[in-house]
Design a protein around this motif. Structure first.
Motif, PDB file in Angstrom:
ATOM      1  N   GLY A 147       0.833  -1.192   0.000  1.00  0.00           N
ATOM      2  CA  GLY A 147       0.000   0.000   0.000  1.00  0.00           C
ATOM      3  C   GLY A 147       0.866   1.239   0.000  1.00  0.00           C
ATOM      4  N   VAL A 148       0.422   2.284  -0.697  1.00  0.00           N
ATOM      5  CA  VAL A 148       1.179   3.541  -0.734  1.00  0.00           C
ATOM      6  C   VAL A 148       0.217   4.714  -0.899  1.00  0.00           C
ATOM      7  CG1 VAL A 148       1.559   3.337  -3.226  1.00  0.00           C
ATOM      8  CG2 VAL A 148       3.059   4.803  -1.874  1.00  0.00           C
ATOM      9  N   VAL A 149       0.453   5.773  -0.156  1.00  0.00           N
ATOM     10  CA  VAL A 149      -0.302   7.018  -0.289  1.00  0.00           C
ATOM     11  C   VAL A 149       0.690   8.172  -0.250  1.00  0.00           C
ATOM     12  CG1 VAL A 149      -2.396   6.102   0.780  1.00  0.00           C
ATOM     13  CG2 VAL A 149      -0.684   7.231   2.206  1.00  0.00           C
ATOM     14  N   ILE A 150       0.262   9.335  -0.741  1.00  0.00           N
ATOM     15  CA  ILE A 150       1.116  10.520  -0.700  1.00  0.00           C
ATOM     16  C   ILE A 150       0.349  11.679  -0.085  1.00  0.00           C
ATOM     17  CG2 ILE A 150       2.469   9.817  -2.704  1.00  0.00           C
ATOM     18  CD1 ILE A 150       0.891  11.898  -4.348  1.00  0.00           C
ATOM     19  N   ASP A 151       1.109  12.632   0.453  1.00  0.00           N
ATOM     20  CA  ASP A 151       0.538  13.847   1.016  1.00  0.00           C
ATOM     21  C   ASP A 151       1.655  14.874   1.102  1.00  0.00           C
ATOM     22  OD1 ASP A 151      -1.175  15.673   2.303  1.00  0.00           O
ATOM     23  OD2 ASP A 151      -2.203  14.055   3.349  1.00  0.00           O
ATOM     24  N   GLY A 152       1.355  16.019   1.678  1.00  0.00           N
ATOM     25  CA  GLY A 152       2.366  17.057   1.816  1.00  0.00           C
ATOM     26  C   GLY A 152       3.478  16.646   2.764  1.00  0.00           C
ATOM     27  N   ALA A 153       4.655  17.209   2.556  1.00  0.00           N
ATOM     28  CA  ALA A 153       5.805  16.864   3.396  1.00  0.00           C
ATOM     29  C   ALA A 153       5.587  17.255   4.852  1.00  0.00           C
ATOM     30  CB  ALA A 153       7.068  17.540   2.863  1.00  0.00           C
ATOM     31  N   ASN A 154       4.700  18.207   5.094  1.00  0.00           N
ATOM     32  CA  ASN A 154       4.430  18.649   6.456  1.00  0.00           C
ATOM     33  C   ASN A 154       3.398  17.776   7.156  1.00  0.00           C
ATOM     34  OD1 ASN A 154       2.439  19.526   4.707  1.00  0.00           O
ATOM     35  ND2 ASN A 154       2.057  21.448   5.767  1.00  0.00           N
ATOM     36  N   ARG A 155       2.940  16.735   6.489  1.00  0.00           N
ATOM     37  CA  ARG A 155       1.970  15.816   7.081  1.00  0.00           C
ATOM     38  C   ARG A 155       2.699  14.770   7.905  1.00  0.00           C
ATOM     39  NH1 ARG A 155      -3.513  16.186   7.997  1.00  0.00           N
ATOM     40  NH2 ARG A 155      -4.595  14.223   7.604  1.00  0.00           N
ATOM     41  N   HIS A 156       2.360  14.643   9.186  1.00  0.00           N
ATOM     42  CA  HIS A 156       3.042  13.700  10.069  1.00  0.00           C
ATOM     43  C   HIS A 156       2.739  12.264   9.642  1.00  0.00           C
ATOM     44  CE1 HIS A 156       4.490  11.738  13.703  1.00  0.00           C
ATOM     45  NE2 HIS A 156       5.008  12.890  14.087  1.00  0.00           N
ATOM     46  N   ASP A 157       3.741  11.384   9.814  1.00  0.00           N
ATOM     47  CA  ASP A 157       3.578   9.979   9.442  1.00  0.00           C
ATOM     48  C   ASP A 157       2.333   9.367  10.077  1.00  0.00           C
ATOM     49  OD1 ASP A 157       5.820  10.023   7.895  1.00  0.00           O
ATOM     50  OD2 ASP A 157       7.130   9.071   9.359  1.00  0.00           O
ATOM     51  N   MET A 158       2.094   9.692  11.339  1.00  0.00           N
ATOM     52  CA  MET A 158       0.969   9.082  12.054  1.00  0.00           C
ATOM     53  C   MET A 158      -0.374   9.444  11.416  1.00  0.00           C
ATOM     54  SD  MET A 158       0.471  11.394  15.496  1.00  0.00           S
ATOM     55  CE  MET A 158      -1.174  10.745  15.738  1.00  0.00           C
ATOM     56  N   LYS A 159      -0.446  10.621  10.777  1.00  0.00           N
ATOM     57  CA  LYS A 159      -1.687  11.054  10.147  1.00  0.00           C
ATOM     58  C   LYS A 159      -1.982  10.269   8.867  1.00  0.00           C
ATOM     59  CE  LYS A 159      -2.636  14.318  13.127  1.00  0.00           C
ATOM     60  NZ  LYS A 159      -3.832  14.229  14.016  1.00  0.00           N
ATOM     61  N   LEU A 160      -0.968   9.589   8.345  1.00  0.00           N
ATOM     62  CA  LEU A 160      -1.134   8.817   7.117  1.00  0.00           C
ATOM     63  C   LEU A 160      -1.298   7.327   7.400  1.00  0.00           C
ATOM     64  CD1 LEU A 160       1.568  10.522   4.859  1.00  0.00           C
ATOM     65  CD2 LEU A 160      -0.889  10.934   4.881  1.00  0.00           C
ATOM     66  N   MET A 161      -1.255   6.959   8.675  1.00  0.00           N
ATOM     67  CA  MET A 161      -1.275   5.552   9.065  1.00  0.00           C
ATOM     68  C   MET A 161      -2.512   4.813   8.530  1.00  0.00           C
ATOM     69  SD  MET A 161      -0.003   3.233  11.465  1.00  0.00           S
ATOM     70  CE  MET A 161      -0.615   1.644  11.997  1.00  0.00           C
ATOM     71  N   GLU A 162      -3.686   5.291   8.875  1.00  0.00           N
ATOM     72  CA  GLU A 162      -4.907   4.583   8.499  1.00  0.00           C
ATOM     73  C   GLU A 162      -5.119   4.609   6.988  1.00  0.00           C
ATOM     74  OE1 GLU A 162      -9.111   3.657  10.568  1.00  0.00           O
ATOM     75  OE2 GLU A 162      -8.325   5.689  10.817  1.00  0.00           O
ATOM     76  N   ALA A 163      -4.802   5.734   6.349  1.00  0.00           N
ATOM     77  CA  ALA A 163      -4.961   5.825   4.894  1.00  0.00           C
ATOM     78  C   ALA A 163      -4.055   4.815   4.192  1.00  0.00           C
ATOM     79  CB  ALA A 163      -4.634   7.238   4.422  1.00  0.00           C
ATOM     80  N   THR A 164      -2.851   4.596   4.723  1.00  0.00           N
ATOM     81  CA  THR A 164      -1.923   3.639   4.115  1.00  0.00           C
ATOM     82  C   THR A 164      -2.434   2.218   4.276  1.00  0.00           C
ATOM     83  OG1 THR A 164      -0.099   5.140   4.708  1.00  0.00           O
ATOM     84  CG2 THR A 164       0.489   2.934   3.988  1.00  0.00           C
ATOM     85  N   LEU A 165      -2.988   1.903   5.441  1.00  0.00           N
ATOM     86  CA  LEU A 165      -3.562   0.578   5.658  1.00  0.00           C
ATOM     87  C   LEU A 165      -4.743   0.346   4.715  1.00  0.00           C
ATOM     88  CD1 LEU A 165      -3.500   0.388   9.570  1.00  0.00           C
ATOM     89  CD2 LEU A 165      -2.110  -0.973   7.998  1.00  0.00           C
ATOM     90  N   GLU A 166      -5.555   1.382   4.523  1.00  0.00           N
ATOM     91  CA  GLU A 166      -6.721   1.255   3.644  1.00  0.00           C
ATOM     92  C   GLU A 166      -6.310   1.161   2.174  1.00  0.00           C
ATOM     93  OE1 GLU A 166      -8.973   4.697   4.663  1.00  0.00           O
ATOM     94  OE2 GLU A 166      -9.876   3.787   6.456  1.00  0.00           O
TER      95      GLU A 166
END
Length: 274
Positions: A147-166
């Motif tokens: 799984g892979v998602v992208i966002d802004g560099a200022n987005r904390h890793d933890m904020k992308l956790m659930e989106a990456t799992l999904e």
């Protein structure tokens, strides 16, 4: 310079083409005729050349095809979800021929420059606030990207956790419910919110604590850290030099390049682990 003069490392490997070509949709017929459509293999070779070398579309050697034709086909295939389909096809083949290591998984993020900005970019605080992009990747125990998602560099890793799992492109349908599934994360994920998400997904978390007095990692016989596999996967991705700097303003175009790189990584892993 002719196509045969191109370094083989910058041409789509035959094994990748053989396994993913079936995902390419057939072109619509042209009842009025016209110029013959450029061969799909030739277009994909040209796209792979851009992905592998990191060159700009305008710098594409004419021997590989007209830049406008190649870029138009890239845009067409991106809208059709072709590169995502290639990755998914490779994962299914890998699961059948090798077997995905579900019991040990890992996740981590990596940042790249994004000088042209666009959606899903932000200020990179580790690069003097310059525009950047972050990719978050989930892998199995062998480093196969799931799984892979992208966002802004200022987005904390933890904020992308659930989106990456999904964003997982394959799920362990045959994995016994009572089988222990471990997820390795770095200390940047040491938050109560993350623990709740990990528990909800049924994983056993392995997170180095930010506060060493608060131990979170479970004691397991012969345990060893496995976060390095996802770091190695990011390194594999960085060999595709187009991913080192995000020149695409449209996030879907950068994701398409990521999906193609994932497809290549998975297909090559079939040969290594199979």
């Amino acid at each position: 310079m002719t196509f045969t003069d191109i370094d083989p490392d910058f041409r789509l490997p035959d094994e990748v083409w053989e396994r993913v070509s079936g995902a390419i949709p057939k072109a619509k017929p042209k009842p009025k005729g016209g110029r013959p459509r450029m061969d799909n293999r030739a277009v994909l070779d040209a796209i792979f050349y851009v992905l592998r070398t990191g060159g700009h579309w305008k710098a594409l050697p004419r021997s590989l095809g007209a830049k406008s034709t190649v870029h138009d086909r890239f845009s067409e295939w991106t809208e059709q979800g072709l590169f995502l389909a290639m990755w998914e096809s490779g994962l299914k083949q890998y699961a059948e021929e090798v077997s995905i290591e579900w019991d040990w998984m890992a996740m981590d993020g990596a940042m790249v420059k994004a000088p042209l900005g666009g959606k899903a970019t932000g200020a990179n605080l580790t690069d003097r606030g310059k525009s950047g992009c972050k990719r978050s990747v989930l892998t199995d125990g062998n480093g196969i990207p799931l799984g892979v998602v992208i966002d802004g560099a200022n987005r904390h890793d933890m904020k992308l956790m659930e989106a990456t799992l999904e964003a997982q492109r394959i799920v362990p349908e045959d994995c016994p419910q009572d089988e222990r599934r471990n997820l390795c994360l770095d200390k940047g994920y040491d938050y109560a919110e993350i623990r709740e998400i990990v528990n909800a997904w049924g994983y056993v978390r392995h997170i180095p604590p930010r506060n060493e007095s608060d131990r979170i990692i479970d004691d397991i016989l012969n345990y060893r850290a496995r976060r390095w596999v996802v770091e190695r996967t990011h390194s594999w991705m960085n060999r595709f030099r187009r991913l080192l700097i995000r020149w695409e303003k449209r996030p879907e175009n950068y994701l398409a390049m990521l999906h193609l790189s994932c497809a290549c990584i998975v297909v090559r892993a079939i040969r290594v682990f199979g």
